[in-house]
Design a protein around this motif. Structure first.
Motif: not given
Lengths: 85, 206
Positions: B99-108
């Protein structure tokens, strides 16, 4: 439109982990929820994310999903009209 | 407190091997955890499509529980009074990382609802409870290591206070694909193995 429908079936199977299902198992007019594919409320949220991520469509009101996600046909029609990518 | 309880059956999943009551029922040392657990599920003929949607911790717990409970002839219509007491070290960390990886990038920024719902360890208890219609007591404890004393005391308390007829308990840990283990056992008034600390530890280490 046919290519989009095929793409949607492939994405749905992959994104929703419908392990025992192939694209041939999903007819274009099959109900995606209820008695059709039997998708649940979490699947509905995943489909909303999929619209945003793959087609640049942001659904602000989740209730809109009820008619959009009725079948592959309704999804494809909505995406064709509203997609930004 | 009545301590005349027994371990009726136990299941262990580790090192790509599934054991029931000490006997190996499935082994696959070649493949990754994902491939192994899917093949073990199919070999056990569990027939529960929602399995494929679960996170790794829930798949591990569900399969071990399913192997034990499918031999119990439980009612498919009525509530079954079996409590669940699970424990582990890493909580839901494997899924938390995803989950953390999926919200890491603010552009994606595309967090997955299907991943997010598993960012609690006790969700695996829910998956088992839904399939087997268990509405009884349940708890998930986090310890540094396997804590037989706590499981023993808690389970005896549930049984002696008539909160449950049986207790499904144990350790279900998933840190990553190379570091996982499930050891679940069913405690009731039936069985040949005494429900005591020494025997729990002995079975855990087999």
């Amino acid at each position: 439109m046919d290519a989009l429908k095929q793409e949607l079936k492939e994405n749905i199977i992959e994104q929703l982990n419908l392990e025992d299902m192939t694209t041939e198992d999903i007819a274009n007019d099959d109900m995606l929820f209820g008695d059709g594919l039997g998708l649940d409320s979490i699947d509905a949220l995943e489909l909303i994310v999929m619209l945003d991520k793959s087609y640049g469509i942001k659904l602000t009101d989740p209730k809109e999903g009820r008619s959009i996600f009725e079948s592959i046909n309704t999804m494809a029609a909505y995406i064709t009209e509203h997609r930004s990518k | 407190m009545n301590t005349n309880y027994h371990i009726k059956s136990f299941c262990s999943i580790k090192n790509n091997q599934v054991s029931l009551n000490g006997s190996v029922v499935y082994k696959d040392e070649e493949n990754s955890f994902s491939q192994f657990i899917k093949a073990a599920y199919k070999q056990q003929n569990s027939k529960y499509p929602k399995f494929f949607k679960m996170d790794n911790l829930s798949k591990l717990a569900f399969l071990a529980a399913d192997i034990l409970l499918k031999n119990e002839n439980l009612s498919k219509e009525k509530e079954n009074n079996i409590a669940i007491v699970f424990s582990n070290k890493s909580s839901s960390l494997d899924t938390d990382r995803k989950h953390q990886e999926s919200i890491q990038n603010k552009e994606s920024y595309f967090p997955s609802p299907a991943v997010f719902v598993y960012t609690l360890p006790n969700i695996c208890i829910g998956e088992i409870s839904i399939k087997y219609k268990l509405y009884s007591e349940n708890s998930f404890f986090i310890f540094d290591s396997f804590n037989a004393t706590h499981l023993l005391t808690y389970t005896n308390s549930l049984l002696s206070s008539n909160k449950a007829n049986q207790v499904l308990c144990g350790w279900v840990e998933f840190d990553d694909e190379n570091n996982y283990q499930a050891f679940l056992y069913l405690v009731s008034t039936k069985g040949t193995t005494k429900h005591n600390k020494q025997d729990i530890i002995k079975l855990y280490n087999t």
